[in-house]
Design an enzyme around this catalytic site. Structure first.
Site, PDB file in Angstrom:
ATOM      1  CD  GLU A   1      56.225  57.898  12.978  1.00 14.89           C
ATOM      2  OE1 GLU A   1      55.997  56.689  13.207  1.00 14.89           O
ATOM      3  OE2 GLU A   1      56.983  58.584  13.680  1.00 14.89           O
TER       4      GLU A   1
ATOM      5  CG  ASP B   1      50.845  58.958  21.748  1.00 19.10           C
ATOM      6  OD1 ASP B   1      50.272  59.909  22.286  1.00 19.10           O
ATOM      7  OD2 ASP B   1      50.972  57.857  22.318  1.00 19.10           O
TER       8      ASP B   1
ATOM      9  CB  THR C   1      58.390  60.296  17.260  1.00 16.66           C
ATOM     10  OG1 THR C   1      58.262  59.734  18.561  1.00 16.66           O
ATOM     11  CG2 THR C   1      59.352  59.469  16.431  1.00 16.66           C
TER      12      THR C   1
END
Ligand code: IMP
Ligand code: MG
Length: 178
Positions: free
Chosen positions: A102, A106, A110
């Site tokens: 990735e 955050d 996702t």
């Protein structure tokens, strides 16, 4: 002090290219140790991870495979929290050791969606590598196994990360100026 403007926002340099490379050296060292004999499959989350994926995977010195997956959950500078696009992989990952690659973790929304999807395909293991990790924003429980750099909650661009599609080509990482 290097600065860039992208659309309506100004950014100043936050992490120099040499620092990024040093941080990637450190995570690659661990991944090389952990996966020397297991022929892992790196699953890179597009678009943001393309630069990190390249620098990370070229430091991996053992057998491995590489594939890509596409997801989007951001609009402007805020995570929308909902996954808009998830274009799957064709390779079989059944019984394989998977390393997700990735650009940034955050809130983790996702990542969680990606992990849930991949788990349905029966991998032997799934671990997570990310260039940037925002621990203060992270709201999930999936372990972040290989985070190259931990940052605060600021919005960043460059080295794959974008602001409305711009800035991915920058060699350094820039921070938004409020
Ligand atoms: P999450 O689902 O909230 O963890 O957000 C993850 C995705 O949002 C990342 O894969 C990035 O594409 C994007 N993102 C999160 N933070 C930033 C940032 O600071 N700059 C640019 N994109 C970001
Ligand atoms: Mg991303």
């Amino acid at each position: 002090m290097k600065k860039v403007s992208l659309e309506d926002k100004n950014f100043r340099i936050f992490i120099e290219s040499a620092k990024i490379q040093e941080a990637i050296d450190a995570v690659s060292f661990k991944i090389n140790n952990d996966y020397a004999k297991s022929n892992p499959i790196f699953i890179c989350v597009l678009n943001g991870s393309f630069m990190f994926a390249s620098d990370l995977i070229k430091r991996f010195n053992h057998d491995c495979e590489v594939t890509f997956l596409k997801v989007a959950s951001y609009e402007g500078t805020q995570s929308t929290g909902s996954i808009k696009e998830l274009i799957g992989i064709n390779e079989s990952i059944s019984d394989r050791h998977v390393i997700i690659v990735e650009d940034i973790v955050d809130t983790g929304a996702t990542l969680e969606a990606v992990v849930n999807e991949l788990e349905l395909l029966g991998p032997k293991s799934i671990k997570v590598s990310t260039l940037l990790y925002k621990p203060l924003a992270y709201k999930r429980t999936i372990p972040i196994d290989y985070a190259a750099i931990e940052v605060g909650n600021e919005f960043l661009v460059g080295y794959g990360l974008d602001y409305n599609g711009l800035g991915r080509n920058l060699e350094e990482i820039y921070i938004i100026e409020e």
